[in-house]
Design a protein around this motif. Structure first.
Motif, PDB file in Angstrom:
ATOM      1  N   LEU A  68       0.867  -1.174   0.000  1.00 30.40           N
ATOM      2  CA  LEU A  68       0.000   0.000   0.000  1.00 30.40           C
ATOM      3  C   LEU A  68       0.903   1.223   0.000  1.00 30.40           C
ATOM      4  O   LEU A  68       1.782   1.354   0.856  1.00 30.40           O
ATOM      5  CB  LEU A  68      -0.886   0.009   1.248  1.00 30.40           C
ATOM      6  N   VAL A  69       0.693   2.125  -0.953  1.00 26.12           N
ATOM      7  CA  VAL A  69       1.461   3.364  -1.004  1.00 26.12           C
ATOM      8  C   VAL A  69       0.574   4.505  -0.526  1.00 26.12           C
ATOM      9  O   VAL A  69      -0.543   4.684  -1.028  1.00 26.12           O
ATOM     10  CB  VAL A  69       1.967   3.666  -2.422  1.00 26.12           C
ATOM     11  N   ALA A  70       1.065   5.255   0.441  1.00 29.76           N
ATOM     12  CA  ALA A  70       0.391   6.477   0.883  1.00 29.76           C
ATOM     13  C   ALA A  70       1.284   7.643   0.497  1.00 29.76           C
ATOM     14  O   ALA A  70       2.308   7.906   1.148  1.00 29.76           O
ATOM     15  CB  ALA A  70       0.150   6.446   2.387  1.00 29.76           C
ATOM     16  N   ALA A  71       0.913   8.316  -0.591  1.00 25.33           N
ATOM     17  CA  ALA A  71       1.697   9.427  -1.115  1.00 25.33           C
ATOM     18  C   ALA A  71       1.133  10.723  -0.535  1.00 25.33           C
ATOM     19  O   ALA A  71       0.029  11.150  -0.885  1.00 25.33           O
ATOM     20  CB  ALA A  71       1.640   9.436  -2.643  1.00 25.33           C
ATOM     21  N   ILE A  72       1.904  11.339   0.347  1.00 27.13           N
ATOM     22  CA  ILE A  72       1.427  12.481   1.132  1.00 27.13           C
ATOM     23  C   ILE A  72       1.721  13.771   0.381  1.00 27.13           C
ATOM     24  O   ILE A  72       2.887  14.121   0.150  1.00 27.13           O
ATOM     25  CB  ILE A  72       2.138  12.503   2.504  1.00 27.13           C
ATOM     26  N   HIS A  73       0.687  14.487  -0.003  1.00 25.24           N
ATOM     27  CA  HIS A  73       0.874  15.744  -0.726  1.00 25.24           C
ATOM     28  C   HIS A  73       1.500  16.776   0.212  1.00 25.24           C
ATOM     29  O   HIS A  73       1.078  16.934   1.358  1.00 25.24           O
ATOM     30  CB  HIS A  73      -0.452  16.264  -1.259  1.00 25.24           C
ATOM     31  N   ALA A  74       2.488  17.481  -0.282  1.00 25.47           N
ATOM     32  CA  ALA A  74       3.216  18.444   0.541  1.00 25.47           C
ATOM     33  C   ALA A  74       2.365  19.662   0.843  1.00 25.47           C
ATOM     34  O   ALA A  74       1.544  20.099   0.033  1.00 25.47           O
ATOM     35  CB  ALA A  74       4.506  18.867  -0.159  1.00 25.47           C
ATOM     36  N   GLY A  75       2.580  20.233   2.024  1.00 23.47           N
ATOM     37  CA  GLY A  75       1.969  21.495   2.398  1.00 23.47           C
ATOM     38  C   GLY A  75       3.020  22.581   2.321  1.00 23.47           C
ATOM     39  O   GLY A  75       3.556  22.892   1.252  1.00 23.47           O
ATOM     40  N   GLU A  76       3.375  23.114   3.478  1.00 25.04           N
ATOM     41  CA  GLU A  76       4.436  24.124   3.556  1.00 25.04           C
ATOM     42  C   GLU A  76       5.761  23.384   3.722  1.00 25.04           C
ATOM     43  O   GLU A  76       6.331  23.333   4.803  1.00 25.04           O
ATOM     44  CB  GLU A  76       4.158  25.056   4.738  1.00 25.04           C
ATOM     45  N   ARG A  77       6.246  22.831   2.616  1.00 17.38           N
ATOM     46  CA  ARG A  77       7.309  21.828   2.708  1.00 17.38           C
ATOM     47  C   ARG A  77       8.603  22.379   3.298  1.00 17.38           C
ATOM     48  O   ARG A  77       9.332  21.658   3.978  1.00 17.38           O
ATOM     49  CB  ARG A  77       7.562  21.163   1.348  1.00 17.38           C
ATOM     50  N   ILE A  78       8.937  23.617   3.078  1.00 11.56           N
ATOM     51  CA  ILE A  78      10.200  24.165   3.583  1.00 11.56           C
ATOM     52  C   ILE A  78      10.179  24.271   5.105  1.00 11.56           C
ATOM     53  O   ILE A  78      11.227  24.337   5.748  1.00 11.56           O
ATOM     54  CB  ILE A  78      10.506  25.537   2.947  1.00 11.56           C
ATOM     55  N   GLN A  79       8.970  24.275   5.702  1.00  9.63           N
ATOM     56  CA  GLN A  79       8.852  24.297   7.161  1.00  9.63           C
ATOM     57  C   GLN A  79       8.484  22.930   7.727  1.00  9.63           C
ATOM     58  O   GLN A  79       8.945  22.563   8.802  1.00  9.63           O
ATOM     59  CB  GLN A  79       7.810  25.342   7.593  1.00  9.63           C
ATOM     60  N   GLU A  80       7.674  22.166   6.998  1.00  6.49           N
ATOM     61  CA  GLU A  80       7.234  20.863   7.523  1.00  6.49           C
ATOM     62  C   GLU A  80       8.288  19.778   7.321  1.00  6.49           C
ATOM     63  O   GLU A  80       8.334  18.822   8.109  1.00  6.49           O
ATOM     64  CB  GLU A  80       5.924  20.458   6.851  1.00  6.49           C
ATOM     65  N   TYR A  81       9.107  19.900   6.289  1.00  2.89           N
ATOM     66  CA  TYR A  81      10.211  18.971   6.093  1.00  2.89           C
ATOM     67  C   TYR A  81      11.452  19.553   6.776  1.00  2.89           C
ATOM     68  O   TYR A  81      11.672  20.761   6.767  1.00  2.89           O
ATOM     69  CB  TYR A  81      10.507  18.777   4.612  1.00  2.89           C
ATOM     70  N   GLY A  82      12.269  18.682   7.324  1.00  5.01           N
ATOM     71  CA  GLY A  82      13.475  19.142   8.015  1.00  5.01           C
ATOM     72  C   GLY A  82      13.892  18.130   9.055  1.00  5.01           C
ATOM     73  O   GLY A  82      13.640  16.924   8.913  1.00  5.01           O
ATOM     74  N   THR A  83      14.529  18.604  10.111  1.00  2.00           N
ATOM     75  CA  THR A  83      14.987  17.740  11.199  1.00  2.00           C
ATOM     76  C   THR A  83      14.284  18.178  12.479  1.00  2.00           C
ATOM     77  O   THR A  83      14.338  19.352  12.849  1.00  2.00           O
ATOM     78  CB  THR A  83      16.516  17.833  11.366  1.00  2.00           C
ATOM     79  N   VAL A  84      13.637  17.234  13.125  1.00  2.00           N
ATOM     80  CA  VAL A  84      12.794  17.547  14.282  1.00  2.00           C
ATOM     81  C   VAL A  84      13.620  18.180  15.398  1.00  2.00           C
ATOM     82  O   VAL A  84      14.627  17.628  15.846  1.00  2.00           O
ATOM     83  CB  VAL A  84      12.095  16.272  14.801  1.00  2.00           C
ATOM     84  N   GLY A  85      13.189  19.360  15.825  1.00  2.00           N
ATOM     85  CA  GLY A  85      13.823  20.034  16.956  1.00  2.00           C
ATOM     86  C   GLY A  85      15.077  20.818  16.619  1.00  2.00           C
ATOM     87  O   GLY A  85      15.623  21.486  17.500  1.00  2.00           O
ATOM     88  N   ILE A  86      15.532  20.741  15.347  1.00  2.00           N
ATOM     89  CA  ILE A  86      16.750  21.463  14.963  1.00  2.00           C
ATOM     90  C   ILE A  86      16.477  22.208  13.655  1.00  2.00           C
ATOM     91  O   ILE A  86      16.380  21.593  12.591  1.00  2.00           O
ATOM     92  CB  ILE A  86      17.957  20.518  14.787  1.00  2.00           C
ATOM     93  N   LEU A  87      16.375  23.530  13.747  1.00  2.00           N
ATOM     94  CA  LEU A  87      16.154  24.342  12.556  1.00  2.00           C
ATOM     95  C   LEU A  87      17.463  24.526  11.797  1.00  2.00           C
ATOM     96  O   LEU A  87      18.552  24.417  12.360  1.00  2.00           O
ATOM     97  CB  LEU A  87      15.606  25.714  12.949  1.00  2.00           C
ATOM     98  N   ASP A  88      17.346  24.810  10.505  1.00  2.00           N
ATOM     99  CA  ASP A  88      18.560  25.139   9.763  1.00  2.00           C
ATOM    100  C   ASP A  88      18.915  26.606  10.019  1.00  2.00           C
ATOM    101  O   ASP A  88      18.237  27.301  10.784  1.00  2.00           O
ATOM    102  CB  ASP A  88      18.396  24.807   8.273  1.00  2.00           C
ATOM    103  N   PHE A  89      19.982  27.082   9.401  1.00  2.00           N
ATOM    104  CA  PHE A  89      20.508  28.416   9.714  1.00  2.00           C
ATOM    105  C   PHE A  89      19.540  29.543   9.338  1.00  2.00           C
ATOM    106  O   PHE A  89      19.679  30.666   9.822  1.00  2.00           O
ATOM    107  CB  PHE A  89      21.866  28.638   9.035  1.00  2.00           C
ATOM    108  N   LYS A  90      18.558  29.266   8.506  1.00  2.00           N
ATOM    109  CA  LYS A  90      17.552  30.263   8.136  1.00  2.00           C
ATOM    110  C   LYS A  90      16.243  30.081   8.909  1.00  2.00           C
ATOM    111  O   LYS A  90      15.259  30.740   8.623  1.00  2.00           O
ATOM    112  CB  LYS A  90      17.260  30.195   6.638  1.00  2.00           C
ATOM    113  N   GLY A  91      16.244  29.183   9.882  1.00  2.00           N
ATOM    114  CA  GLY A  91      15.037  28.948  10.657  1.00  2.00           C
ATOM    115  C   GLY A  91      14.020  28.076   9.959  1.00  2.00           C
ATOM    116  O   GLY A  91      12.851  28.012  10.361  1.00  2.00           O
ATOM    117  N   ARG A  92      14.449  27.362   8.934  1.00  2.00           N
ATOM    118  CA  ARG A  92      13.541  26.477   8.207  1.00  2.00           C
ATOM    119  C   ARG A  92      13.396  25.142   8.947  1.00  2.00           C
ATOM    120  O   ARG A  92      14.274  24.731   9.675  1.00  2.00           O
ATOM    121  CB  ARG A  92      14.073  26.254   6.789  1.00  2.00           C
TER     122      ARG A  92
END
Length: 262
Positions: A68-92
């Motif tokens: 079963l494939v669940a293909a999740i449509h992106a929302g605000e991907r630059i904020q929702e994708y990343g590393t949990v609890g650690i923002l990048d240098f631009k706060g993304r």
């Protein structure tokens, strides 16, 4: 085996928005006693990825188990994708924790309910570019939920400090540091893909593009944690492959065979 496409829409408490998932379901799944699951970031790209065609071909050749494939449509991907609890240098990545909670607390239970199974045989999570970083981070932090993770041209450059003139410190790459510092996750298996034309940037001037450098360095980091190739890690390099869905579509059958081979 025929595959059908359905739309699942969830109102996420964590993301405070509606999330659309395209489900690709193998025909006759209700008669199966075992089922595998693939979560896919950037699910809005499945048509360009030729995912249904790849699945149908692999089923016809009897090369993969039902998934079963669940293909999740992106929302605000630059904020929702990343590393949990650690923002990048631009706060993304400011919503990456909420996205991880959506995946683990809302989407997975809903899929288990829909399919009528408490557990799936194999659960894999994959993504492209920044979505690949997200998939790896969520799987790494939830090894009790995921068995395999795939990153197509993963954004492993994700860093806590900007590149300035004369910059040469690679210790600011966030996901490399996370894996170095956190406990070994022996249950996980990893699949990585890069293209030799993913980009042209070469920040350390070693004549290897950064996307390949960052991926290979991540593999070395995993090997230092006790993982080995090819048992735990698979690396696919596509000659003349670019940072686009056309290249990822070519790589997709290789990933599917790796993740769900018979």
């Amino acid at each position: 085996m025929i595959v059908t496409e359905e739309i699942l829409e969830l109102s996420s408490v964590y993301l405070k928005r509606k999330v659309i998932c395209t489900l690709i379901v193998p025909d006759g799944f209700e008669n199966l006693d075992r089922m595998n699951l693939l979560l896919l970031n950037d699910g809005q790209e499945i048509e360009n990825l030729q995912l249904k065609t790849s699945l149908a071909t692999l089923y016809e050749k009897q090369q993969i188990r039902p998934v079963l494939v669940a293909a999740i449509h992106a929302g605000e991907r630059i904020q929702e994708y990343g590393t949990v609890g650690i923002l990048d240098f631009k706060g993304r990545g400011s919503k990456s924790a909420a996205y991880a909670s959506f995946i683990t607390q809302e989407l997975l239970p809903k899929l288990q309910e829909l399919i009528g199974m408490k557990t799936f045989e194999t659960i894999a999570f994959a993504g492209f570019s920044l979505g690949g970083l997200s998939a790896l981070d969520i799987a790494w932090n939830n090894p009790d939920l995921f068995d395999k993770v795939g990153a197509f041209s993963g954004s492993f450059w994700w860093r806590s400090r900007d590149l300035g003139e004369g910059y040469c410190d690679e210790n600011d790459r966030i996901v490399h540091k996370i894996i170095r510092q956190k406990q070994h996750r022996p249950e996980l298996k990893f699949w990585f893909q890069t293209g030799t034309k993913d980009e042209t940037a070469d920040r350390n001037k070693n004549h290897i593009i950064d996307s390949m450098d960052d991926t290979v360095d991540l593999i070395k980091t995993l090997e230092n944690k006790g993982y080995s190739r090819p048992a735990d890690i698979r690396y696919v390099e596509i000659i003349n492959g670019k940072h686009n869905v056309e290249t990822w579509a070519k790589a997709m059958p290789k990933f599917l065979c790796w993740a769900f081979c018979k």
